[in-house]
Design an enzyme around this catalytic site. Sequence first.
Site, mmCIF file in Angstrom:
data_model
loop_
_atom_site.group_PDB
_atom_site.id
_atom_site.type_symbol
_atom_site.label_atom_id
_atom_site.label_comp_id
_atom_site.label_asym_id
_atom_site.label_seq_id
_atom_site.Cartn_x
_atom_site.Cartn_y
_atom_site.Cartn_z
ATOM 1 N N CYS A 203 16.980 96.815 -20.891
ATOM 2 C CA CYS A 203 16.604 98.226 -20.998
ATOM 3 C C CYS A 203 16.773 98.796 -22.403
ATOM 4 C CB CYS A 203 17.420 99.053 -20.014
ATOM 5 S SG CYS A 203 17.143 98.580 -18.294
ATOM 6 N N HIS B 56 11.590 105.493 -16.339
ATOM 7 C CA HIS B 56 12.238 104.459 -17.144
ATOM 8 C C HIS B 56 11.371 103.200 -17.222
ATOM 9 C CE1 HIS B 56 14.963 101.619 -18.780
ATOM 10 N NE2 HIS B 56 15.526 101.215 -17.652
ATOM 11 N N CYS C 171 22.806 101.654 -21.787
ATOM 12 C CA CYS C 171 23.318 100.447 -21.157
ATOM 13 C C CYS C 171 22.155 99.490 -20.955
ATOM 14 C CB CYS C 171 23.964 100.774 -19.815
ATOM 15 S SG CYS C 171 22.818 101.534 -18.637
#
Length: 444
Positions: free
Chosen positions: A105, A399, A429
Amino acid sequence: MATHKKATFRLGSLSQGSGKPVIVDGARSPFVRSFGVFADTDSLELFSRTVSGCLRRVDMDVSEIDEIIAGSVIPQIKNPNVARDTILELGLPSHIHGFTLNQACASSLQSIMLAAKTIAYGHPHIVLAGGVESLSQVPISYSAGARKTLVALSRAKNIAMKWRALRAVKLHHWIPSPPPLAEPLTGLTMGQHGEIMAQKNDISRKDQDSFALASHNKAYEAQKNGIFDREIIPIWPSPRYSDALKKDNIIRADSSLEKLARLPSAFSRPFGTLTAGNSSPLTDGASVTLVADEKRAKALGLKPLAEIVDMECVGCDPHDQLLIGPALAIPRLLKRHRLKVSDIQRFEIHEAFAAQVLSCLRAMDSPKFFEKYFGESKALGRIDDDRINVNGGAIAIGHPFGASGSRLVNSLVFEMQRHQLEYGMVAMCAAGGMAGCLLLKNIS
């Protein structure tokens, strides 16, 4: 408007840069729910249109660009190096270098970091750094048995050999398999790790739902007031290209605590606390950030908006708290620059799950956590709610794995511009027990 000139290699003509990486501009596509309006728009199309849109807004000769870096977590088979393919797709000068990376990510945040590190090393570069994800077009694989059958058929030299290959076929070999979402070392999904963090940090379902509702409310107000207009470029979805999509389509204006409370647990049924409502959704989208050496940018007539002061990347034990990394990276970066929480006017902390963000915030205010990880009894302290994700976060906006880091950086830079804020920080994260953190300073 960007102009296209014939590529030339300027041997020795570039002066030494300032060694100061700055952000000049940035743009992104609308972020949309996967398997919806971008279902037929692949990663190359999404990323190349976003790059093109960003270049159209910057008054510079495109031959001045040195590199394009793209983050992509689940690359498509046709365009695994979507950065280089974008250069060729758009007809940009072929001397522009392009590569694609995967750091889960945090991929596009890492692409910005790599651009900044290259510039800080002394290369007076102009880099477009960002990322893309098209989860609607995720590649589907087949089993090893299916692969062996296809290989045997391709090598068969006669009917008898083909018949033997076909006789070995088992029906279950041909059941398609999407990319695994579980951590390879733990066997647990991101959501299951989020449940572990919620339990360890005593994050209640109500706390998570309240955080998610605030994210939607803030994002809706930002969208209504045109806050996102500067960062979004319109995209005409294929295959019809009839109507331009100009805004994110995941943000909900009608959410409520009562509606969120009715949603079932998504990852640990029936008693889990993470739901589809307090987790980021599967999203398609692209984002790009223009990073440059300050001296070269000014020589080209570009106006730097923010300096990339420093960065921090950390790893943590995935068996403990997989997504706690921001609580480790933020204190390290602040301490290195002798800054306090109160010195940072805006934080953009990636919202994979409400439980993950709340766990990180609680950890940074915990003497016990600091004693365990830093050997110090004094915690960082509480970060005020009015400084965190002030225009909403990934729970509401979406996202797209490879693009979120660039989106966070662009949103933060433009927010610092609007309110003339000195310092801002992005923290993310990532799978594998990783995290990245970026410190920005307003220089406009």
